[in-house]
Scaffold this active site. Structure first.
Site, PDB file in Angstrom:
ATOM      1  N   THR A 141      -8.825  -2.774   1.569  1.00  0.00           N
ATOM      2  CA  THR A 141      -9.784  -2.630   0.465  1.00  0.00           C
ATOM      3  C   THR A 141     -11.220  -2.861   0.922  1.00  0.00           C
ATOM      4  N   GLY A 180      -6.643 -11.041   2.090  1.00  0.00           N
ATOM      5  CA  GLY A 180      -6.250 -12.448   2.115  1.00  0.00           C
ATOM      6  C   GLY A 180      -6.238 -12.971   3.545  1.00  0.00           C
ATOM      7  N   GLU A 423      -2.259  -5.293  -4.588  1.00  0.00           N
ATOM      8  CA  GLU A 423      -1.143  -4.425  -4.199  1.00  0.00           C
ATOM      9  C   GLU A 423      -1.001  -3.239  -5.154  1.00  0.00           C
TER      10      GLU A 423
HETATM   11  C1  LIG Z   1       7.437 -12.647   3.810  1.00  0.00           C
HETATM   12  C2  LIG Z   1       6.991 -12.302   2.437  1.00  0.00           C
HETATM   13  C3  LIG Z   1       5.951 -13.224   1.886  1.00  0.00           C
HETATM   14  C4  LIG Z   1       5.581 -12.766   0.512  1.00  0.00           C
HETATM   15  C5  LIG Z   1       4.415 -13.465  -0.020  1.00  0.00           C
HETATM   16  C6  LIG Z   1       3.975 -12.748  -1.226  1.00  0.00           C
HETATM   17  C7  LIG Z   1       2.835 -13.418  -1.871  1.00  0.00           C
HETATM   18  C8  LIG Z   1       1.578 -13.090  -1.162  1.00  0.00           C
HETATM   19  C9  LIG Z   1       0.461 -13.370  -2.052  1.00  0.00           C
HETATM   20  C10 LIG Z   1      -0.578 -12.650  -2.057  1.00  0.00           C
HETATM   21  C11 LIG Z   1      -0.707 -11.486  -1.207  1.00  0.00           C
HETATM   22  C12 LIG Z   1      -1.585 -10.479  -1.867  1.00  0.00           C
HETATM   23  C13 LIG Z   1      -1.610  -9.288  -0.981  1.00  0.00           C
HETATM   24  C14 LIG Z   1      -2.366  -8.164  -1.578  1.00  0.00           C
HETATM   25  C15 LIG Z   1      -2.528  -7.113  -0.538  1.00  0.00           C
HETATM   26  C16 LIG Z   1      -3.229  -5.882  -1.050  1.00  0.00           C
HETATM   27  O1  LIG Z   1      -3.645  -5.797  -2.157  1.00  0.00           O
HETATM   28  S1  LIG Z   1      -3.343  -4.620   0.083  1.00  0.00           S
HETATM   29  C17 LIG Z   1      -4.181  -3.346  -0.730  1.00  0.00           C
HETATM   30  C18 LIG Z   1      -3.313  -2.668  -1.736  1.00  0.00           C
HETATM   31  N1  LIG Z   1      -3.956  -1.486  -2.228  1.00  0.00           N
HETATM   32  C19 LIG Z   1      -3.365  -0.673  -3.031  1.00  0.00           C
HETATM   33  O2  LIG Z   1      -2.244  -0.878  -3.437  1.00  0.00           O
HETATM   34  C20 LIG Z   1      -4.125   0.559  -3.379  1.00  0.00           C
HETATM   35  C21 LIG Z   1      -3.501   1.347  -4.483  1.00  0.00           C
HETATM   36  N2  LIG Z   1      -3.664   2.766  -4.253  1.00  0.00           N
HETATM   37  C22 LIG Z   1      -2.659   3.542  -3.768  1.00  0.00           C
HETATM   38  O3  LIG Z   1      -1.575   3.076  -3.459  1.00  0.00           O
HETATM   39  C23 LIG Z   1      -2.907   4.986  -3.586  1.00  0.00           C
HETATM   40  O4  LIG Z   1      -4.129   5.304  -3.155  1.00  0.00           O
HETATM   41  C24 LIG Z   1      -2.592   5.821  -4.836  1.00  0.00           C
HETATM   42  C25 LIG Z   1      -1.087   5.741  -5.021  1.00  0.00           C
HETATM   43  C26 LIG Z   1      -3.288   5.278  -6.061  1.00  0.00           C
HETATM   44  C27 LIG Z   1      -3.029   7.291  -4.667  1.00  0.00           C
HETATM   45  O5  LIG Z   1      -3.090   7.591  -3.344  1.00  0.00           O
HETATM   46  P1  LIG Z   1      -3.839   8.894  -2.799  1.00  0.00           P
HETATM   47  O6  LIG Z   1      -3.681   8.890  -1.325  1.00  0.00           O
HETATM   48  O7  LIG Z   1      -5.192   9.062  -3.346  1.00  0.00           O
HETATM   49  O8  LIG Z   1      -2.925   9.908  -3.436  1.00  0.00           O
HETATM   50  P2  LIG Z   1      -2.956  11.434  -3.412  1.00  0.00           P
HETATM   51  O9  LIG Z   1      -3.416  11.936  -2.123  1.00  0.00           O
HETATM   52  O10 LIG Z   1      -3.620  11.865  -4.655  1.00  0.00           O
HETATM   53  O11 LIG Z   1      -1.420  11.737  -3.434  1.00  0.00           O
HETATM   54  C28 LIG Z   1      -0.681  11.346  -4.488  1.00  0.00           C
HETATM   55  C29 LIG Z   1       0.728  11.659  -4.059  1.00  0.00           C
HETATM   56  O12 LIG Z   1       1.085  10.753  -3.049  1.00  0.00           O
HETATM   57  C30 LIG Z   1       2.238  10.023  -3.461  1.00  0.00           C
HETATM   58  N3  LIG Z   1       2.136   8.673  -2.941  1.00  0.00           N
HETATM   59  C31 LIG Z   1       1.129   7.803  -3.092  1.00  0.00           C
HETATM   60  N4  LIG Z   1       1.434   6.653  -2.492  1.00  0.00           N
HETATM   61  C32 LIG Z   1       2.649   6.810  -1.946  1.00  0.00           C
HETATM   62  C33 LIG Z   1       3.511   5.946  -1.213  1.00  0.00           C
HETATM   63  N5  LIG Z   1       3.163   4.687  -0.927  1.00  0.00           N
HETATM   64  N6  LIG Z   1       4.691   6.450  -0.807  1.00  0.00           N
HETATM   65  C34 LIG Z   1       5.063   7.702  -1.108  1.00  0.00           C
HETATM   66  N7  LIG Z   1       4.283   8.570  -1.818  1.00  0.00           N
HETATM   67  C35 LIG Z   1       3.114   8.117  -2.231  1.00  0.00           C
HETATM   68  C36 LIG Z   1       2.158  10.061  -4.959  1.00  0.00           C
HETATM   69  O13 LIG Z   1       3.389   9.862  -5.530  1.00  0.00           O
HETATM   70  C37 LIG Z   1       1.632  11.432  -5.221  1.00  0.00           C
HETATM   71  O14 LIG Z   1       2.692  12.363  -5.125  1.00  0.00           O
HETATM   72  P3  LIG Z   1       2.645  13.691  -5.981  1.00  0.00           P
HETATM   73  O15 LIG Z   1       1.358  14.374  -5.730  1.00  0.00           O
HETATM   74  O16 LIG Z   1       3.820  14.452  -5.471  1.00  0.00           O
HETATM   75  O17 LIG Z   1       2.799  13.281  -7.392  1.00  0.00           O
HETATM   76  C1  LIG Z   2      -6.383 -11.874  -5.058  1.00  0.00           C
HETATM   77  C2  LIG Z   2      -6.482 -10.560  -4.398  1.00  0.00           C
HETATM   78  C3  LIG Z   2      -5.952 -10.395  -3.130  1.00  0.00           C
HETATM   79  C4  LIG Z   2      -6.097  -9.182  -2.462  1.00  0.00           C
HETATM   80  N1  LIG Z   2      -5.640  -9.062  -1.188  1.00  0.00           N
HETATM   81  C5  LIG Z   2      -5.893  -7.918  -0.506  1.00  0.00           C
HETATM   82  C6  LIG Z   2      -5.503  -7.798   0.854  1.00  0.00           C
HETATM   83  O1  LIG Z   2      -4.911  -8.696   1.419  1.00  0.00           O
HETATM   84  N2  LIG Z   2      -5.818  -6.674   1.519  1.00  0.00           N
HETATM   85  C7  LIG Z   2      -6.477  -5.642   0.920  1.00  0.00           C
HETATM   86  O2  LIG Z   2      -6.740  -4.653   1.589  1.00  0.00           O
HETATM   87  N3  LIG Z   2      -6.804  -5.714  -0.373  1.00  0.00           N
HETATM   88  C8  LIG Z   2      -6.541  -6.820  -1.094  1.00  0.00           C
HETATM   89  N4  LIG Z   2      -6.881  -6.904  -2.413  1.00  0.00           N
HETATM   90  C9  LIG Z   2      -7.516  -5.763  -3.061  1.00  0.00           C
HETATM   91  C10 LIG Z   2      -6.616  -5.124  -4.101  1.00  0.00           C
HETATM   92  O3  LIG Z   2      -5.562  -4.454  -3.501  1.00  0.00           O
HETATM   93  C11 LIG Z   2      -7.445  -4.178  -4.968  1.00  0.00           C
HETATM   94  O4  LIG Z   2      -8.370  -4.972  -5.673  1.00  0.00           O
HETATM   95  C12 LIG Z   2      -6.552  -3.434  -5.917  1.00  0.00           C
HETATM   96  O5  LIG Z   2      -5.799  -2.476  -5.238  1.00  0.00           O
HETATM   97  C13 LIG Z   2      -7.340  -2.757  -7.049  1.00  0.00           C
HETATM   98  O6  LIG Z   2      -8.299  -1.911  -6.544  1.00  0.00           O
HETATM   99  P1  LIG Z   2      -9.834  -2.003  -7.020  1.00  0.00           P
HETATM  100  O7  LIG Z   2     -10.290  -3.383  -6.846  1.00  0.00           O
HETATM  101  O8  LIG Z   2     -10.538  -0.919  -6.330  1.00  0.00           O
HETATM  102  O9  LIG Z   2      -9.798  -1.710  -8.567  1.00  0.00           O
HETATM  103  P2  LIG Z   2     -10.374  -0.446  -9.272  1.00  0.00           P
HETATM  104  O10 LIG Z   2      -9.639   0.750  -8.795  1.00  0.00           O
HETATM  105  O11 LIG Z   2     -11.833  -0.402  -9.157  1.00  0.00           O
HETATM  106  O12 LIG Z   2      -9.896  -0.742 -10.758  1.00  0.00           O
HETATM  107  C14 LIG Z   2     -10.797  -0.992 -11.835  1.00  0.00           C
HETATM  108  C15 LIG Z   2     -10.255  -0.292 -13.094  1.00  0.00           C
HETATM  109  O13 LIG Z   2     -10.259   1.114 -12.877  1.00  0.00           O
HETATM  110  C16 LIG Z   2      -9.002   1.678 -13.229  1.00  0.00           C
HETATM  111  N5  LIG Z   2      -8.717   2.810 -12.351  1.00  0.00           N
HETATM  112  C17 LIG Z   2      -9.022   2.956 -11.036  1.00  0.00           C
HETATM  113  N6  LIG Z   2      -8.548   4.121 -10.557  1.00  0.00           N
HETATM  114  C18 LIG Z   2      -7.936   4.723 -11.573  1.00  0.00           C
HETATM  115  C19 LIG Z   2      -7.222   5.958 -11.715  1.00  0.00           C
HETATM  116  N7  LIG Z   2      -7.070   6.783 -10.669  1.00  0.00           N
HETATM  117  N8  LIG Z   2      -6.709   6.258 -12.915  1.00  0.00           N
HETATM  118  C20 LIG Z   2      -6.847   5.416 -13.966  1.00  0.00           C
HETATM  119  N9  LIG Z   2      -7.507   4.235 -13.901  1.00  0.00           N
HETATM  120  C21 LIG Z   2      -8.045   3.904 -12.725  1.00  0.00           C
HETATM  121  C22 LIG Z   2      -8.007   0.550 -13.046  1.00  0.00           C
HETATM  122  O14 LIG Z   2      -6.866   0.735 -13.852  1.00  0.00           O
HETATM  123  C23 LIG Z   2      -8.811  -0.677 -13.461  1.00  0.00           C
HETATM  124  O15 LIG Z   2      -8.727  -0.827 -14.853  1.00  0.00           O
HETATM  125  C24 LIG Z   2      -6.742  -8.095  -3.105  1.00  0.00           C
HETATM  126  C25 LIG Z   2      -7.229  -8.261  -4.408  1.00  0.00           C
HETATM  127  C26 LIG Z   2      -7.108  -9.463  -5.052  1.00  0.00           C
HETATM  128  C27 LIG Z   2      -7.648  -9.605  -6.448  1.00  0.00           C
END
Ligand SMILES: CCCCCCCC/C=C\CCCCCC(=O)SCCNC(=O)CCNC(=O)[C@H](O)C(C)(C)COP(=O)(O)OP(=O)(O)OC[C@H]1O[C@@H](n2cnc3c(N)ncnc32)[C@H](O)[C@@H]1OP(=O)(O)O
Ligand SMILES: Cc1cc2nc3c(=O)[nH]c(=O)nc-3n(C[C@H](O)[C@H](O)[C@H](O)COP(=O)(O)OP(=O)(O)OC[C@H]3O[C@@H](n4cnc5c(N)ncnc54)[C@H](O)[C@@H]3O)c2cc1C
Length: 658
Positions: A141, A180, A423
Site C-alpha cells: 500500500t 505492519g 487486506e
Molecule cells: C501465521 C499467521 C499469522 C496471522 C496473523 C494475522 C493477524 C495479523 C494482523 C494484522 C496484519 C494486517 C496485515 C494487512 C496486510 C495488508 O493489508 S496487505 C495489502 C492488502 N491490499 C489489498 O487487499 C488491496 C485490495 N485490492 C485488491 O485485491 C485488488 O486490487 C482488487 C481485487 C480490488 C482489484 O484488482 P485489479 O488488479 O485492479 O483488478 P482488475 O485488473 O480489474 O481485475 C479484476 C479481475 O481480477 C480478479 N482478481 C483480483 N484479485 C484476484 C486474486 N487475488 N486472485 C484471483 N483473481 C483475482 C477479479 O476477480 C477480477 O476478475 P474478473 O475480471 O474475471 O471479474
Molecule cells: C491497520 C492496518 C494495517 C495494514 N497493513 C498493511 C500491510 O501490512 N501492508 C500493506 O501493504 N498494506 C497494509 N494496510 C493497507 C490496507 O491494505 C489498505 O488500507 C486497504 O487495502 C484499503 O485500501 P485504501 O486505504 O486505499 O482504501 P481506499 O481504497 O481509499 O478506500 C476508501 C473508500 O473507498 C471505497 N472504494 C475504494 N475503491 C473502490 C471501488 N473500486 N469500488 C467501490 N468502492 C471503493 C472503499 O470501499 C472505502 O469506503 C494496512 C492498513 C491498516 C489500516
C-alpha cells in the site's frame, strides 16, 4: 450479594454436556487440544508473557514490550524446535494476546517468498527468515493507493548492465504507507512495484529489499523509513512508511516463480497476472479465523460477566437477578455466541479450502484462482464485519465496566476494527465476490460445486415451507430460506446490471451503478454459505447428544437472527409471510431458554487462558470486583496520593482555608 465465583460454579454445574469434549471438537480433536496445552504451558508460566499492567502502558511502551515478548517467543520456538506455522498460529490465538511486531514476517513475508520465490530463492531466503536472522514485512500500500493495486507508483527499473533493479519512490503519493512491522522492526521487505524494462512497464511484481543494516539497524542507503504514528488500535505494531531513492538490488531479488526477468532484460510473463496477489488471499483466509477467535473471546468475557453481575431486584428483598436472565441481555449475547461458533466452523472450511485450491493452483490448475478469490474475499469481509460489530455488542452489554480498559473488550474492539479495512477494504471485497457470483450465474461451466446452488433459478412465487414454530428447528428449512434469498439477490443484481447496460451505460459505469445490489447479493451469499456450513459440519460431528443439541440450537439462533435482522429481504418477495416472521421471533426466545443452562459451558469450551483474555470481567473464576479494584489501584495515576499536577496547577486556585 451472591458471591461471583459461586454464581459461576452454579452455572457450571447446570451445564448438560462435558465441556472438555466440546473443547476437543473446537480444537479439531484430542491431539490438537493436547498440542495446544503443551504450547500454552511453554509460555503461560513465563513472567515475561504477563499482561497484567498492559492496559496502563503508553503506545511506545506497548511497542517495546511487544518486541521484548517477540524475542522471548522466538527463543522459546527455537528452544523447543517449534517450526510448524500452525503451532505459531495457536500460540498467537490462545496465549499471546497481541499483534506482534513479527506479525507480517510470519503471515506475509515468509509465505510470499514460499509461494512466489523460485527454488533457489526459497533456499536462500527462507532459512534466514525461518530462523529470524532477518525480519520481513509486506510493503504494497502507498499513500495514494491501497485498493487499486495496478495504480501503485513505486518503480523497479531493470539495469541490464549491472543486472540490478533500481527502486524508486517517484512521488509523495508513491510512499509506502501502512505496512505492519515496517516502521521500526523489519530488516527486509517484499516490496510491490511496477516493473520497468527498457522504458516498458510490465505491471506489479514483488522484490526483496533490505531496509536496515543487520549490524546496527540503521536505514540502508537510499531508504527513508519510519512509523506512521498513532492509529485506532494495534498499538504494539509499528505500521510504517517507506520511500526509496535509487535503491539497487540484485536481479535475483525479484521473486521469479511466476514471472521472470532474464539477465539481458528479456521478460517472461506469469501464467496469470493475479498470481502475484496470492499472499493477500492467504491472509484473507486467516482473517476469517482471527474473526472467529476474537468473537469467541468477547462472548466468553461478556457471558461470564453477565452471570456474575446482578442488577435490579425484581421483588423487594429478593436477590437481584443475574443480568444474563434478562431476555434483552440474552438477545445481545446469545447471537454473538452463535456467530462465534458459526465462524469457527467456517474458518476451518476456509483454511482447508485454501490449502486444497492452493495445491491445485501450484500444480497448474489456474482456474482455481478465481474460485479461491471469490470465496475468500466475501468471507473475509463478512466475518470481519460481524466479528467487530459483535465485539462492540459484547462490550456494551457489560454496561459501565465495558468502558474500562480492564474489561479487555476496549482494546479487542480497537485491534479488530482495522480487519474491516486491511487486506482489502470490506466493500471492495464484497464487490469482488459479487463479480464471481454473477459470473457463475451466467456460466455454469465455471461454477464450483460448492456454489452450484446459484444455477437453480428461484421460482417466482416460491414460499417457505414453515408451517409452525417447531418447523424452525429443521436445518433444511433454515438453509432453504438463505439459499432462496441468495439466489434471488444474485439474479436481481444480474438483472440490475443488464438494465444499466441496456440503458446505454458503458460496462464500468454500469458496474458502479450496480454496486449496492452487488454488495447485497454478496452478503446474502455469505450468510447462506456460513449457515449451510454450520449445519452440515455439525451434522457430521461424532459427539454426545447433548453437545449436538446445543450446537444445533446455536445454529438455529444464528439463522433465525439472520432472518429477523434482514427481514425485509425475505418479506419483499413474500417468500416469508408475516405469520412466519412471528414464528421466527417466538422461536428465538425458545432457543435462548433452551441454551440458558449451557451458556457458561459453551464459552468455557473455547478454553481461553485468563492471560489470553486479559479481562477483569471475564476470568474463569468470575472474581470481577476484586480484579477491577486491584487493577485500578495499580493505575499510574494512583502511584502517589497527591499527584504532581496538584503542586503545579491546582494548588494556587484551591482555597487554603474555608
Ligand atoms: C501465521 C499467521 C499469522 C496471522 C496473523 C494475522 C493477524 C495479523 C494482523 C494484522 C496484519 C494486517 C496485515 C494487512 C496486510 C495488508 O493489508 S496487505 C495489502 C492488502 N491490499 C489489498 O487487499 C488491496 C485490495 N485490492 C485488491 O485485491 C485488488 O486490487 C482488487 C481485487 C480490488 C482489484 O484488482 P485489479 O488488479 O485492479 O483488478 P482488475 O485488473 O480489474 O481485475 C479484476 C479481475 O481480477 C480478479 N482478481 C483480483 N484479485 C484476484 C486474486 N487475488 N486472485 C484471483 N483473481 C483475482 C477479479 O476477480 C477480477 O476478475 P474478473 O475480471 O474475471 O471479474
Ligand atoms: C491497520 C492496518 C494495517 C495494514 N497493513 C498493511 C500491510 O501490512 N501492508 C500493506 O501493504 N498494506 C497494509 N494496510 C493497507 C490496507 O491494505 C489498505 O488500507 C486497504 O487495502 C484499503 O485500501 P485504501 O486505504 O486505499 O482504501 P481506499 O481504497 O481509499 O478506500 C476508501 C473508500 O473507498 C471505497 N472504494 C475504494 N475503491 C473502490 C471501488 N473500486 N469500488 C467501490 N468502492 C471503493 C472503499 O470501499 C472505502 O469506503 C494496512 C492498513 C491498516 C489500516
Amino acid at each position: 450479594m451472591a458471591s461471583p465465583s459461586s454464581d459461576l460454579d452454579r452455572e457450571r454445574r447446570k451445564c448438560t454436556f462435558n465441556v472438555a469434549e466440546l473443547t476437543d471438537i473446537i480444537n479439531g480433536g484430542r491431539e490438537k487440544t493436547e498440542r495446544r496445552q503443551y504450547l500454552e504451558s511453554l509460555v503461560l508460566n513465563e513472567p515475561i508473557f504477563n499482561y497484567d499492567d498492559y492496559y496502563f502502558l503508553s503506545r511506545e511502551e506497548k511497542y517495546s514490550d511487544a518486541v521484548k515478548k517477540t524475542v522471548r517467543l522466538v527463543q522459546v520456538l527455537k528452544q523447543h524446535n517449534i517450526e510448524d506455522p500452525e503451532d505459531y498460529q495457536t500460540l498467537l490465538k490462545y496465549v499471546l494476546n497481541l499483534n506482534l511486531p513479527i506479525a507480517l514476517h510470519n503471515s506475509m513475508f515468509r509465505p510470499t517468498i514460499r509461494d512466489q520465490g523460485t527454488d533457489e530463492q526459497r533456499k536462500k531466503w527462507l532459512p534466514l527468515a525461518n530462523d529470524y536472522k532477518i525480519i520481513g514485512t509486506y510493503a504494497q500500500t502507498e499513500l495514494g493507493h491501497g485498493t487499486f493495486i495496478r495504480g501503485l507508483e513505486t518503480t523497479s527499473t531493470y539495469d541490464p548492465k549491472r543486472e540490478e533493479f533500481v527502486l524508486n519512490t517517484p512521488t509523495l503519493t508513491a510512499t509506502k504507507w501502512w505496512p505492519g512491522c515496517l516502521g521500526k522492526t523489519s530488516t527486509h521487505a517484499v516490496v510491490m512495484a511496477q516493473l520497468y524494462i527498457k522504458n516498458q512497464c510490465y505491471g506489479i511484481h514483488s522484490f526483496i529489499i533490505q531496509l536496515r543494516s543487520l549490524k546496527d539497524h540503521s536505514p540502508m542507503p537510499g531508504v527513508t523509513v519510519g512509523d506512521i504514528g498513532n492509529k485506532v488500535g494495534l498499538e504494539t505494531n509499528d505500521n510504517g512508511f517507506l520511500a526509496m531513492d535509487n535503491v539497487r538490488i540484485p536481479r535475483e531479488n525479484m521473486l521469479m516463480r511466476h514471472a521472470q526477468v532474464y539477465p539481458d532484460g528479456t521478460y517472461r510473463k506469469p501464467a496469470n497476472s493475479k498470481l502475484v496477489y496470492g499472499t493477500m488471499v492467504l491472509l484473507r483466509a486467516t482473517v476469517v479465523s482471527e474473526s472467529a477467535t476474537n468473537l469467541s473471546k468477547a462472548a466468553t468475557i461478556a457471558i461470564r460477566y453477565s452471570c456474575v453481575r446482578r442488577q435490579t431486584e425484581a421483588k423487594p428483598g429478593e436477590l437481584e437477578p443475574q443480568i444474563i436472565d434478562y431476555v434483552t441481555q440474552q438477545h445481545k449475547l446469545v447471537p454473538q455466541l452463535a456467530t462465534a461458533y458459526a465462524f469457527a466452523w467456517i474458518a476451518r472450511y476456509m483454511m482447508s479450502t485454501y490449502h486444497a485450491l492452493h495445491a491445485d493452483i501450484e500444480s497448474g490448475h489456474l482456474g482455481a484462482l478465481q474460485e479461491l478469490h471469490g470465496i475468500s474475499s466475501g468471507l473475509k469481509a463478512f466475518t470481519a464485519e460481524m466479528s467487530v460489530s459483535g465485539i462492540e455488542v459484547c462490550r456494551r452489554a457489560c454496561g459501565g465496566h465495558g468502558f474500562s480498559a480492564a474489561s479487555g473488550l476496549v482494546s479487542m474492539y480497537k485491534d479488530r476494527l482495522p480487519s474491516c479495512t486491511y487486506e482489502g477494504e470490506n466493500t471492495v471485497l464484497y464487490l469482488q465476490t459479487a463479480r464471481f457470483l454473477l459470473k457463475c450465474f451466467r456460466q455454469p461451466s465455471i461454477t464450483p460445486s460448492s456454489m452450484s446452488y446459484i444455477q437453480v433459478k428461484p421460482l417466482p412465487g416460491a414460499r417457505w415451507g414453515v408451517k409452525s414454530p417447531e418447523d424452525l428447528m429443521k436445518p433444511i428449512l433454515l438453509v432453504e430460506a438463505f439459499e432462496h434469498r441468495a439466489q434471488r439477490t444474485i439474479k436481481s443484481a444480474a438483472q440490475f446490471l443488464e438494465s444499466q447496460i441496456s440503458q446505454g451505460l458503458d460496462t464500468s459505469e454500469a458496474m458502479n451503478r450496480s454496486g449496492i445490489e452487488f454488495v447485497r447479493c454478496a452478503k446474502a451469499h455469505c450468510y447462506y454459505f456460513v449457515t449451510r456450513n454450520f449445519f452440515q459440519s455439525t451434522a457430521l460431528l461424532k459427539c454426545s447428544k447433548e453437545i449436538k443439541e446445543s450446537l444445533l440450537t446455536l445454529g438455529v439462533v444464528f439463522a433465525l437472527n439472520g432472518i429477523a435482522d434482514n427481514s425485509g429481504e425475505f418479506l419483499e418477495d413474500c417468500f416469508i409471510t408475516g405469520t412466519q416472521m412471528e414464528f421466527v421471533r417466538e422461536r428465538i426466545l425458545y432457543c435462548y431458554k433452551q441454551l440458558r443452562p449451557n451458556l457458561v459451558g459453551l464459552v468455557d469450551a473455547f478454553a481461553f487462558a485468563d492471560q489470553s483474555l486479559n479481562s477483569a470481567l471475564g476470568a474463569y473464576d468470575g472474581d470481577v470486583y476484586n480484579r477491577l479494584y486491584n487493577w485500578a489501584k495499580r493505575a499510574p495515576l494512583n502511584k502517589t496520593d497527591v499527584h504532581s499536577s496538584y503542586h503545579k496547577y491546582l494548588k494556587p486556585i484551591l482555597k487554603s482555608k474555608i
